[in-house]
Design a protein around this motif. Sequence first.
Motif, PDB file in Angstrom:
ATOM      1  N   HIS A 137     -23.868  34.989 -17.286  1.00 41.97           N
ATOM      2  CA  HIS A 137     -24.143  36.426 -17.243  1.00 41.97           C
ATOM      3  C   HIS A 137     -22.828  37.216 -17.136  1.00 41.97           C
ATOM      4  O   HIS A 137     -22.597  38.165 -17.891  1.00 41.97           O
ATOM      5  N   HIS A 138     -21.986  36.822 -16.199  1.00 41.19           N
ATOM      6  CA  HIS A 138     -20.733  37.553 -15.995  1.00 41.19           C
ATOM      7  C   HIS A 138     -19.739  37.332 -17.137  1.00 41.19           C
ATOM      8  O   HIS A 138     -18.931  38.224 -17.420  1.00 41.19           O
ATOM      9  N   ARG A 139     -19.814  36.199 -17.797  1.00 38.03           N
ATOM     10  CA  ARG A 139     -18.966  36.021 -18.991  1.00 38.03           C
ATOM     11  C   ARG A 139     -19.369  37.028 -20.061  1.00 38.03           C
ATOM     12  O   ARG A 139     -18.502  37.589 -20.740  1.00 38.03           O
ATOM     13  N   GLY A 140     -20.662  37.257 -20.217  1.00 39.11           N
ATOM     14  CA  GLY A 140     -21.123  38.259 -21.176  1.00 39.11           C
ATOM     15  C   GLY A 140     -20.589  39.635 -20.839  1.00 39.11           C
ATOM     16  O   GLY A 140     -20.158  40.385 -21.727  1.00 39.11           O
ATOM     17  N   GLU A 141     -20.616  39.973 -19.555  1.00 34.49           N
ATOM     18  CA  GLU A 141     -20.032  41.252 -19.143  1.00 34.49           C
ATOM     19  C   GLU A 141     -18.550  41.317 -19.494  1.00 34.49           C
ATOM     20  O   GLU A 141     -18.066  42.342 -19.986  1.00 34.49           O
ATOM     21  N   MET A 142     -17.834  40.223 -19.245  1.00 33.34           N
ATOM     22  CA  MET A 142     -16.396  40.206 -19.513  1.00 33.34           C
ATOM     23  C   MET A 142     -16.114  40.397 -21.000  1.00 33.34           C
ATOM     24  O   MET A 142     -15.139  41.056 -21.379  1.00 33.34           O
ATOM     25  N   ILE A 143     -16.955  39.849 -21.842  1.00 37.62           N
ATOM     26  CA  ILE A 143     -16.789  40.040 -23.287  1.00 37.62           C
ATOM     27  C   ILE A 143     -16.892  41.529 -23.628  1.00 37.62           C
ATOM     28  O   ILE A 143     -16.093  42.052 -24.411  1.00 37.62           O
ATOM     29  N   VAL A 144     -17.825  42.221 -23.011  1.00 33.20           N
ATOM     30  CA  VAL A 144     -17.963  43.661 -23.236  1.00 33.20           C
ATOM     31  C   VAL A 144     -16.705  44.390 -22.751  1.00 33.20           C
ATOM     32  O   VAL A 144     -16.185  45.274 -23.434  1.00 33.20           O
ATOM     33  N   TYR A 145     -16.194  44.023 -21.593  1.00 33.56           N
ATOM     34  CA  TYR A 145     -14.977  44.641 -21.068  1.00 33.56           C
ATOM     35  C   TYR A 145     -13.815  44.424 -22.048  1.00 33.56           C
ATOM     36  O   TYR A 145     -13.053  45.350 -22.323  1.00 33.56           O
ATOM     37  N   LEU A 146     -13.674  43.187 -22.526  1.00 33.04           N
ATOM     38  CA  LEU A 146     -12.564  42.892 -23.448  1.00 33.04           C
ATOM     39  C   LEU A 146     -12.682  43.720 -24.722  1.00 33.04           C
ATOM     40  O   LEU A 146     -11.694  44.304 -25.187  1.00 33.04           O
ATOM     41  N   ARG A 147     -13.859  43.778 -25.284  1.00 32.30           N
ATOM     42  CA  ARG A 147     -14.045  44.557 -26.521  1.00 32.30           C
ATOM     43  C   ARG A 147     -13.822  46.049 -26.272  1.00 32.30           C
ATOM     44  O   ARG A 147     -13.233  46.738 -27.092  1.00 32.30           O
ATOM     45  N   ALA A 148     -14.280  46.546 -25.146  1.00 33.58           N
ATOM     46  CA  ALA A 148     -14.137  47.969 -24.837  1.00 33.58           C
ATOM     47  C   ALA A 148     -12.678  48.381 -24.674  1.00 33.58           C
ATOM     48  O   ALA A 148     -12.333  49.540 -24.891  1.00 33.58           O
ATOM     49  N   THR A 149     -11.833  47.431 -24.329  1.00 31.99           N
ATOM     50  CA  THR A 149     -10.404  47.716 -24.163  1.00 31.99           C
ATOM     51  C   THR A 149      -9.591  47.310 -25.390  1.00 31.99           C
ATOM     52  O   THR A 149      -8.364  47.324 -25.355  1.00 31.99           O
ATOM     53  N   GLY A 150     -10.275  46.937 -26.464  1.00 38.32           N
ATOM     54  CA  GLY A 150      -9.593  46.616 -27.713  1.00 38.32           C
ATOM     55  C   GLY A 150      -8.957  45.245 -27.758  1.00 38.32           C
ATOM     56  O   GLY A 150      -8.102  44.979 -28.598  1.00 38.32           O
ATOM     57  N   ASN A 151      -9.384  44.358 -26.871  1.00 33.55           N
ATOM     58  CA  ASN A 151      -8.821  43.000 -26.829  1.00 33.55           C
ATOM     59  C   ASN A 151      -9.654  42.029 -27.653  1.00 33.55           C
ATOM     60  O   ASN A 151     -10.836  42.252 -27.879  1.00 33.55           O
ATOM     61  N   LYS A 152      -9.016  40.959 -28.057  1.00 33.30           N
ATOM     62  CA  LYS A 152      -9.714  39.910 -28.808  1.00 33.30           C
ATOM     63  C   LYS A 152     -10.552  39.066 -27.861  1.00 33.30           C
ATOM     64  O   LYS A 152     -10.153  38.771 -26.746  1.00 33.30           O
ATOM     65  N   VAL A 153     -11.700  38.679 -28.342  1.00 36.04           N
ATOM     66  CA  VAL A 153     -12.614  37.831 -27.592  1.00 36.04           C
ATOM     67  C   VAL A 153     -12.520  36.426 -28.165  1.00 36.04           C
ATOM     68  O   VAL A 153     -12.664  36.241 -29.376  1.00 36.04           O
ATOM     69  N   PRO A 154     -12.263  35.430 -27.317  1.00 33.61           N
ATOM     70  CA  PRO A 154     -12.211  34.060 -27.830  1.00 33.61           C
ATOM     71  C   PRO A 154     -13.606  33.562 -28.198  1.00 33.61           C
ATOM     72  O   PRO A 154     -14.597  33.966 -27.589  1.00 33.61           O
ATOM     73  N   GLY A 155     -13.677  32.707 -29.191  1.00 34.33           N
ATOM     74  CA  GLY A 155     -14.953  32.106 -29.553  1.00 34.33           C
ATOM     75  C   GLY A 155     -15.384  31.106 -28.503  1.00 34.33           C
ATOM     76  O   GLY A 155     -14.631  30.199 -28.164  1.00 34.33           O
ATOM     77  N   LEU A 156     -16.574  31.281 -27.981  1.00 32.15           N
ATOM     78  CA  LEU A 156     -17.098  30.350 -26.982  1.00 32.15           C
ATOM     79  C   LEU A 156     -18.105  29.388 -27.603  1.00 32.15           C
ATOM     80  O   LEU A 156     -18.221  28.253 -27.176  1.00 32.15           O
ATOM     81  N   TYR A 157     -18.843  29.858 -28.609  1.00 29.12           N
ATOM     82  CA  TYR A 157     -19.852  29.035 -29.284  1.00 29.12           C
ATOM     83  C   TYR A 157     -19.649  29.124 -30.785  1.00 29.12           C
ATOM     84  O   TYR A 157     -20.595  29.270 -31.537  1.00 29.12           O
ATOM     85  N   GLY A 158     -18.427  29.070 -31.208  1.00 32.51           N
ATOM     86  CA  GLY A 158     -18.084  29.256 -32.610  1.00 32.51           C
ATOM     87  C   GLY A 158     -17.262  30.525 -32.750  1.00 32.51           C
ATOM     88  O   GLY A 158     -16.924  31.169 -31.758  1.00 32.51           O
ATOM     89  N   PRO A 159     -16.955  30.900 -33.979  1.00 33.86           N
ATOM     90  CA  PRO A 159     -16.105  32.080 -34.181  1.00 33.86           C
ATOM     91  C   PRO A 159     -16.770  33.361 -33.687  1.00 33.86           C
ATOM     92  O   PRO A 159     -17.982  33.521 -33.783  1.00 33.86           O
ATOM     93  N   THR A 160     -15.957  34.266 -33.165  1.00 33.47           N
ATOM     94  CA  THR A 160     -16.449  35.586 -32.775  1.00 33.47           C
ATOM     95  C   THR A 160     -16.541  36.458 -34.024  1.00 33.47           C
ATOM     96  O   THR A 160     -16.080  36.082 -35.103  1.00 33.47           O
ATOM     97  N   TYR A 161     -17.102  37.626 -33.857  1.00 27.26           N
ATOM     98  CA  TYR A 161     -17.210  38.579 -34.966  1.00 27.26           C
ATOM     99  C   TYR A 161     -15.823  38.825 -35.565  1.00 27.26           C
ATOM    100  O   TYR A 161     -15.652  38.784 -36.783  1.00 27.26           O
ATOM    101  N   GLU A 162     -14.853  39.074 -34.709  1.00 30.71           N
ATOM    102  CA  GLU A 162     -13.498  39.359 -35.183  1.00 30.71           C
ATOM    103  C   GLU A 162     -12.920  38.168 -35.958  1.00 30.71           C
ATOM    104  O   GLU A 162     -12.276  38.354 -36.981  1.00 30.71           O
ATOM    105  N   GLN A 163     -13.143  36.985 -35.454  1.00 32.51           N
ATOM    106  CA  GLN A 163     -12.628  35.791 -36.123  1.00 32.51           C
ATOM    107  C   GLN A 163     -13.347  35.535 -37.439  1.00 32.51           C
ATOM    108  O   GLN A 163     -12.730  35.096 -38.395  1.00 32.51           O
ATOM    109  N   SER A 164     -14.635  35.831 -37.512  1.00 31.64           N
ATOM    110  CA  SER A 164     -15.390  35.559 -38.735  1.00 31.64           C
ATOM    111  C   SER A 164     -14.984  36.498 -39.863  1.00 31.64           C
ATOM    112  O   SER A 164     -15.120  36.154 -41.042  1.00 31.64           O
ATOM    113  N   LYS A 165     -14.474  37.677 -39.551  1.00 32.08           N
ATOM    114  CA  LYS A 165     -13.998  38.607 -40.574  1.00 32.08           C
ATOM    115  C   LYS A 165     -12.771  38.053 -41.290  1.00 32.08           C
ATOM    116  O   LYS A 165     -12.516  38.363 -42.438  1.00 32.08           O
TER     117      LYS A 165
END
Length: 169
Positions: A137-165
């Motif tokens: 649950h808190h990892r999901g929150e952290m992903i939102v925090y990272l995206r909201a601050t313009g940071n890259k999110v590491p892939g946890l279960y495969g590529p992230t949206y940013e990586q897939s682009k």
Amino acid sequence: MLSQILLAEFEHETNSTRKLLEAIPEKDLAYKPSPVSWTMGELAQHIATIYYWYVGTLTQAEYDLTADTLERGAPSDIKATLALFEKNVELARKALEGLKDEDLQQPWSMKAGGKVVLGPMPRGIVVRSFLFNHIYHHRGEMIVYLRATGNKVPGLYGPTYEQSKDMPA
């Protein structure tokens, strides 16, 4: 058998949690999405702290959070939080390695200052909800925090949206 499955999940998911915590830049540790939210640093420290709770949860029939003290360091110091995480992961791993399937059926309660705040319930349910799912649950929150601050999110279960682009179609 089930205790071994839980240990395998722990190992897999701990690596994902580590990747996420390592992606937190020091410059954004004071960010908070709302006045009632934790800062990014406080959230990271909470995630690292949950691993500490494995020991009390897996080795005691009643775990009193207020009777337990843990030196956490400043939430504004990501290196301290990462060190706390690694230390607590080792403690959690040892507690999980000592877990037997029959232990998962034993009743467990969490107290705060002697008052029951969770349970009693079978320890196996607590492992899934209070420990594993709580971290997810808190990892999901952290992903939102990272995206909201313009940071890259590491892939946890495969590529992230940013990586897939960046991947070829």
